[in-house]
Scaffold this motif. Structure first.
Motif, PDB file in Angstrom:
ATOM      1  N   ASP A   1       0.860  -1.187   0.000  1.00 25.90           N
ATOM      2  CA  ASP A   1       0.000   0.000   0.000  1.00 25.90           C
ATOM      3  C   ASP A   1       0.888   1.225   0.000  1.00 25.90           C
ATOM      4  O   ASP A   1       1.660   1.454   0.936  1.00 25.90           O
ATOM      5  N   CYS A   2       0.789   2.017  -1.048  1.00 28.84           N
ATOM      6  CA  CYS A   2       1.627   3.202  -1.176  1.00 28.84           C
ATOM      7  C   CYS A   2       1.250   4.292  -0.176  1.00 28.84           C
ATOM      8  O   CYS A   2       2.055   5.202   0.071  1.00 28.84           O
ATOM      9  N   ASP A   3       0.039   4.214   0.402  1.00 33.01           N
ATOM     10  CA  ASP A   3      -0.337   5.202   1.420  1.00 33.01           C
ATOM     11  C   ASP A   3       0.467   5.019   2.698  1.00 33.01           C
ATOM     12  O   ASP A   3       0.560   5.934   3.509  1.00 33.01           O
ATOM     13  N   ASN A   4       1.069   3.841   2.887  1.00 35.44           N
ATOM     14  CA  ASN A   4       1.878   3.588   4.075  1.00 35.44           C
ATOM     15  C   ASN A   4       3.346   3.930   3.858  1.00 35.44           C
ATOM     16  O   ASN A   4       4.152   3.771   4.789  1.00 35.44           O
ATOM     17  N   GLY A   5       3.714   4.357   2.699  1.00 34.59           N
ATOM     18  CA  GLY A   5       5.100   4.699   2.389  1.00 34.59           C
ATOM     19  C   GLY A   5       5.381   4.485   0.921  1.00 34.59           C
ATOM     20  O   GLY A   5       5.030   3.448   0.353  1.00 34.59           O
TER      21      GLY A   5
ATOM     22  N   CYS B   1      14.082   2.334  -0.256  1.00 33.02           N
ATOM     23  CA  CYS B   1      12.814   3.027  -0.046  1.00 33.02           C
ATOM     24  C   CYS B   1      12.961   4.127   0.996  1.00 33.02           C
ATOM     25  O   CYS B   1      12.226   5.106   0.973  1.00 33.02           O
ATOM     26  N   VAL B   2      13.912   3.960   1.924  1.00 33.79           N
ATOM     27  CA  VAL B   2      14.174   5.015   2.885  1.00 33.79           C
ATOM     28  C   VAL B   2      14.988   6.126   2.224  1.00 33.79           C
ATOM     29  O   VAL B   2      14.717   7.313   2.404  1.00 33.79           O
ATOM     30  N   LYS B   3      15.944   5.724   1.424  1.00 32.32           N
ATOM     31  CA  LYS B   3      16.829   6.712   0.799  1.00 32.32           C
ATOM     32  C   LYS B   3      16.108   7.558  -0.233  1.00 32.32           C
ATOM     33  O   LYS B   3      16.336   8.768  -0.328  1.00 32.32           O
ATOM     34  N   TYR B   4      15.219   6.930  -1.003  1.00 28.84           N
ATOM     35  CA  TYR B   4      14.540   7.647  -2.082  1.00 28.84           C
ATOM     36  C   TYR B   4      13.049   7.845  -1.788  1.00 28.84           C
ATOM     37  O   TYR B   4      12.232   7.917  -2.700  1.00 28.84           O
TER      38      TYR B   4
ATOM     39  N   ALA C   1       9.425   9.324  -0.920  1.00 30.05           N
ATOM     40  CA  ALA C   1       8.751  10.528  -1.413  1.00 30.05           C
ATOM     41  C   ALA C   1       8.690  11.603  -0.336  1.00 30.05           C
ATOM     42  O   ALA C   1       8.639  12.788  -0.639  1.00 30.05           O
ATOM     43  N   ASP C   2       8.673  11.202   0.916  1.00 25.68           N
ATOM     44  CA  ASP C   2       8.728  12.153   2.029  1.00 25.68           C
ATOM     45  C   ASP C   2       9.471  11.480   3.180  1.00 25.68           C
ATOM     46  O   ASP C   2       9.905  10.338   3.073  1.00 25.68           O
ATOM     47  N   GLU C   3       9.613  12.188   4.275  1.00 24.03           N
ATOM     48  CA  GLU C   3      10.416  11.698   5.390  1.00 24.03           C
ATOM     49  C   GLU C   3       9.651  10.780   6.331  1.00 24.03           C
ATOM     50  O   GLU C   3      10.172  10.376   7.364  1.00 24.03           O
ATOM     51  N   THR C   4       8.434  10.454   6.015  1.00 22.68           N
ATOM     52  CA  THR C   4       7.606   9.651   6.927  1.00 22.68           C
ATOM     53  C   THR C   4       7.653   8.166   6.620  1.00 22.68           C
ATOM     54  O   THR C   4       6.925   7.396   7.230  1.00 22.68           O
ATOM     55  N   PHE C   5       8.474   7.722   5.698  1.00 22.76           N
ATOM     56  CA  PHE C   5       8.442   6.311   5.313  1.00 22.76           C
ATOM     57  C   PHE C   5       8.759   5.400   6.494  1.00 22.76           C
ATOM     58  O   PHE C   5       8.063   4.405   6.731  1.00 22.76           O
ATOM     59  N   VAL C   6       9.794   5.736   7.252  1.00 20.52           N
ATOM     60  CA  VAL C   6      10.202   4.864   8.352  1.00 20.52           C
ATOM     61  C   VAL C   6       9.101   4.745   9.394  1.00 20.52           C
ATOM     62  O   VAL C   6       8.814   3.656   9.907  1.00 20.52           O
TER      63      VAL C   6
ATOM     64  N   ALA D   1       8.272   2.212  -5.601  1.00 25.05           N
ATOM     65  CA  ALA D   1       8.366   1.183  -4.558  1.00 25.05           C
ATOM     66  C   ALA D   1       7.468   1.614  -3.406  1.00 25.05           C
ATOM     67  O   ALA D   1       7.432   2.796  -3.047  1.00 25.05           O
ATOM     68  N   CYS D   2       6.750   0.664  -2.835  1.00 26.70           N
ATOM     69  CA  CYS D   2       5.787   0.978  -1.768  1.00 26.70           C
ATOM     70  C   CYS D   2       5.926   0.003  -0.610  1.00 26.70           C
ATOM     71  O   CYS D   2       6.493  -1.093  -0.750  1.00 26.70           O
ATOM     72  N   CYS D   3       5.399   0.416   0.528  1.00 24.73           N
ATOM     73  CA  CYS D   3       5.499  -0.366   1.762  1.00 24.73           C
ATOM     74  C   CYS D   3       4.774  -1.704   1.622  1.00 24.73           C
ATOM     75  O   CYS D   3       3.618  -1.760   1.185  1.00 24.73           O
ATOM     76  N   ALA D   4       5.456  -2.780   2.000  1.00 21.40           N
ATOM     77  CA  ALA D   4       4.889  -4.128   1.895  1.00 21.40           C
ATOM     78  C   ALA D   4       4.087  -4.462   3.145  1.00 21.40           C
ATOM     79  O   ALA D   4       4.425  -4.056   4.264  1.00 21.40           O
ATOM     80  N   TRP D   5       3.026  -5.216   2.957  1.00 19.86           N
ATOM     81  CA  TRP D   5       2.265  -5.755   4.084  1.00 19.86           C
ATOM     82  C   TRP D   5       3.015  -6.954   4.664  1.00 19.86           C
ATOM     83  O   TRP D   5       3.645  -7.710   3.944  1.00 19.86           O
TER      84      TRP D   5
END
Length: 826
Positions: free
Chosen positions: A194-198, A237-240, A242-247, A275-279
């Protein structure tokens, strides 16, 4: 008492809510197994939760398996006392057998030559089915298999055999090395990520240099994990991002390349890969339908699933212990797999049964309080007359009562006329209360012997000629007749069908909250606050408020103006209002409003302790109010009403599935707010607020007790309709017994139900009198035996739910028990 505005819905509660409904919300995939990991030299194991497979052998419960873990390996339960191990180095996914590369049933299949005796193999998910992996693990000699989540399982190749120039094909689908990026099957949005999670956008040159998705046979290169896992900048995904909230937003700390690419809009037109956050949730290990019957039977070892995060921690432990045991003399890790314990007895079902029986008894017992109060007043009058005028005065009063003299107050009407026909009219009830100290005689020669300031209290006044109690009148009650049974079936059918087709379940919650708030104020708060104020000797809250008195409202109305009209309207609608009324109703409706807020805002409100406790209190108050207001005064009416409800219950539970489009039981559908969620449990675990995941929550017109000590949650439930409908018969029996006692008292007896031993009118032995008065279980009583029959019928309904594993119409069991007992006693 006034008839609550929600009484039609209260009557329809029988239809809306199933008798006894045991639920376990299916909004997530439950991890039903535990893995105890015992490290060398550490006395306390580390416990991981896991989900079990639908194939292979079942795990023993912790309580049984733990007691057997010290036994020899031959007698240990499956999954207990195992050594964790990894697959052969040339088959990390245990899929070579499914590809046809090897056969583990032969001694030459294991390239490493490693022994897997008494071992549990840890295998990543992906490339072949779960059951294929378990079959291969068993053929290698393993005693169990632990499958864990992996990013690689979300990718695959569109494998095909290569074609020669002459058109012939080669058998190289899993070995060829000329696949391209176009052959990759990418993860699925929302299901796998889900890309809304990162979200991140990886430059194409970085993507090409470090990531590989076309390695045979599965496509995904395991080295990709080094660049897609973690919370440091080693994770692309952390390095690139879209914003600083991925972690902080991506709970799994893992990401998946989605296969979608975008142009950064610069002059060079560089491509970036999304690339998006995996469940990372538990899943079910489902069966493989391509296996043969013999292969399915062959799989007998237990199989469980753990998440990617759990697997990473477990593998780190294994590597740490392995590095410390390089000489081979150290103790290994020992793991044991158990099924999570569940209580052998559902104590909440027993509690809900006891609660239902108690509320039915209490509400029915209180419905006959006017008879007991009248008898109490007569006894008190006789006692005071004896003290004031001697035995002769008592005899005169008794004689007057026996002859129907004018000087004795008449008792309340009996439950039925002698011809057995009911009275279908509203009528006043009268009651009295206990005595207090006597007052001095007045100038008229009268003397108040006792007085109580309670609402509806009685005041006995003695003159030189008679003793006559004066009673305040109660508000009206409604007595049912045979026509109400027809009205019931029409109202019930209409209510049920409207809810089934229009899904207006929130309307029921609103009616329930406000209707029960009024009952809560009447039954609990008003008596409680009255007692508190009397203890404090604070009388002003119990006096009518001056601003809303009749005199003030009339004066303001005569003066004209808006204020006068408002005051007169309020007085006409509410009557005299005390501060006690305002306080009781304010507290009650504040509690009801809070309950309603939780019902509308919390995803699973039944998990809130406040919610289910208030719901149970509200339900009990509504039952007491209902049976104190709605009454039947003939056994014929009870028989008609319960018989109609009996067949109605059966029809809407068992017959409607044969008539509806999707085979749904209308009653079950409505009782569960539209039926279970339409989406799968795995989807609802990720998106619990989704529209497809709503439903399955029972309507609140019931008692609910959460299951005690059960990790699966759920609650035992009992619809209020299963109390108030049989409660009408219980109330009739209670009032009939009290009327018999009262008539015996007025006729000069002791005021007790006659037994079968030939004693005089109303006479019983002193040993049995208290028991008979309490529950009517003596030889002449109806109430006690019918209460016992109700308890037996409700227990039968509960037992049927467990035996048949489906909801049961409780009146199927309650009606024959209660009505049959009443007829038998008659």
């Amino acid at each position: 008492m006034t008839i609550p505005s929600t009484s039609p819905i209260m009557t329809a509660a029988r239809i809306i809510v199933l008798s006894t409904l045991l639920i376990a919300p299916a909004h997530s995939i439950l991890q039903t197994a535990t893995i105890d990991v015992l490290l060398p030299g550490v006395p306390t194991p580390i416990t991981l939760l896991a989900s079990q497979a639908s194939f292979g052998s079942s795990l023993t419960s912790y309580s049984n398996g733990h007691s057997s873990s010290s036994s020899s390996s031959n007698s240990r339960p499956a999954g207990v006392g195992l050594i964790p191990s990894t697959p052969p180095s040339d088959d990390l996914y245990l899929c070579n057998e499914s590809y046809g590369f090897t056969t583990y049933s032969s001694s030459s299949g294991n390239a490493d030559g490693k022994s897997y005796n008494n071992a549990a193999i840890l295998v990543p998910r992906g490339q072949c089915s779960f059951e294929r992996k378990a079959l291969s693990a068993q053929r290698l000699g393993a005693s169990a298999i632990i499958i864990y989540g992996s990013l690689s399982s979300r990718y695959s190749l569109n494998v095909t055999n290569s074609t020669n120039e002459d058109g012939s094909s080669n058998n190289d689908a899993y070995t060829r090395d000329d696949y391209t990026i176009d052959d990759v099957k990418w993860p699925i949005d929302k299901q796998d990520y889900d890309c809304d999670n990162g979200q991140a956008f990886i430059p194409s040159d970085v993507f090409s240099n470090k990531l590989n998705f076309i390695t045979s046979p599965g496509g995904y290169d395991d080295n990709n994990d080094d660049y897609l896992i973690g919370n440091s900048e080693n994770n692309m995904c952390v390095k690139y991002a879209a914003d600083e909230t991925f972690v902080s937003a991506c709970e799994s700390q893992r990401c998946l390349i989605t296969g979608k690419n975008v142009t950064d809009g610069g002059s060079d037109g560089n491509i970036k890969y999304e690339a998006c956050c995996a469940w990372d949730f538990a899943i079910w290990l489902y069966q493989d339908t391509t296996l043969t019957a013999d292969e399915i039977k062959e799989v007998t070892i237990p199989a469980v699933y753990i998440t990617m995060q759990q697997a990473m921690e477990f593998l780190d432990l294994m590597n740490g212990v392995s590095s410390n045991n390089n000489d081979g003399d150290g103790d290994p890790i020992v793991l044991s797999m158990y099924a999570r314990d569940r209580p052998s007895v559902n104590s909440s079902a027993i509690i809900i049964w006891a609660l239902g029986v108690f509320v039915a008894w209490l509400a029915s017992y209180l419905s006959s309080s006017d008879y007991r109060n009248y008898a109490k007043a007569i006894r008190m009058k006789s006692h005071l007359v004896a003290r004031a005028g001697g035995v002769g005065a008592v005899a005169a009063v008794t004689a007057a009562g026996g002859q129907g003299g004018e000087n004795v107050e008449r008792p309340p009407p009996s439950p039925a006329r002698h011809d057995g026909t009911p009275r279908s009219r509203s009528q006043s009830r009268e009651r009295s209360t206990t005595a207090t100290a006597a007052s001095p005689p007045s100038e008229s020669g009268e003397r108040t012997i006792y007085r109580d300031d309670d609402e509806g209290a009685a005041e006995a006044v003695i003159t030189n000629r008679n003793v006559q109690p004066q009673y305040y009148q109660e508000e009206e009650s409604l007595e049912l007749d045979a026509s109400h049974a027809i009205f019931f079936i029409v109202l019930a059918s209409t209510s049920l069908l409207v809810l089934f087709f229009f899904k207006i379940f929130n309307v029921v919650k609103i009616f329930y909250a406000f209707g029960c708030s009024g009952a809560f104020a009447q039954v609990v708060l008003y008596p409680l606050l009255t007692r508190v104020f009397r203890k404090l000797r604070w009388k002003s809250p119990m006096r009518p408020m001056e601003c809303l008195s009749e005199e003030n409202a009339t004066r303001a109305a005569l003066n004209g103006g808006c204020k006068g009209k408002i005051l007169m309207c309020l007085y006409s609608f509410f009557g005299p209002i005390t501060l006690l009324d305002v306080m009781a109703n304010t507290i009650a409706y504040a509690v009801g409003g809070t309950w309603l807020y939780i019902a509308f805002t919390v995803l699973h409100p039944g998990s809130s302790v406040f919610y289910w406790i208030v719901q149970d209190i509200f339900g009990a108050c509504m039952c007491i109010t209902f049976l104190g207001t709605i009454k039947i005064n003939a056994i014929r009416v009870a028989a008609i009403l319960l018989t109609v409800a009996f067949f109605y219950d059966i029809f809407f539970v068992f017959v409607t599935p044969l008539l509806t489009k999707h085979g749904e039981s209308i009653m079950v559908n409505v009782a569960t707010s539209g039926g279970p969620p339409k989406a799968s449990p795995s989807w609802c675990e990720k998106y619990p607020s989704s529209t497809e995941c709503k439903g399955g929550e029972p309507l609140p017109m019931l008692f609910a007790i959460p299951r005690v000590g059960d990790y699966q949650g759920g609650a035992s439930m009992l619809g209020l309709g299963d109390i108030v409908l049989p409660g009408l018969l219980l109330s009739f029996a209670s009032r009939f017994d009290e009327a018999k006692r009262l008539m015996g008292l007025v006729s000069g007896g002791a005021g007790r139900v006659r037994n079968g031993n030939g004693n005089g009118a109303g006479g019983v032995s002193s040993k049995k009198s208290s028991w008979n008065i309490c529950c009517g279980c003596g030889h002449g009583g109806y109430f006690g035996p019918v209460v016992v029959a109700y308890a037996v019928g409700l227990a039968m309904a509960n037992a049927a739910v467990y035996l048949m594993q489906m909801g049961q119409p409780a009146l199927l069991y309650l009606m024959p028990c209660c009505l049959g007992t009443q007829e038998w006693r008659g």
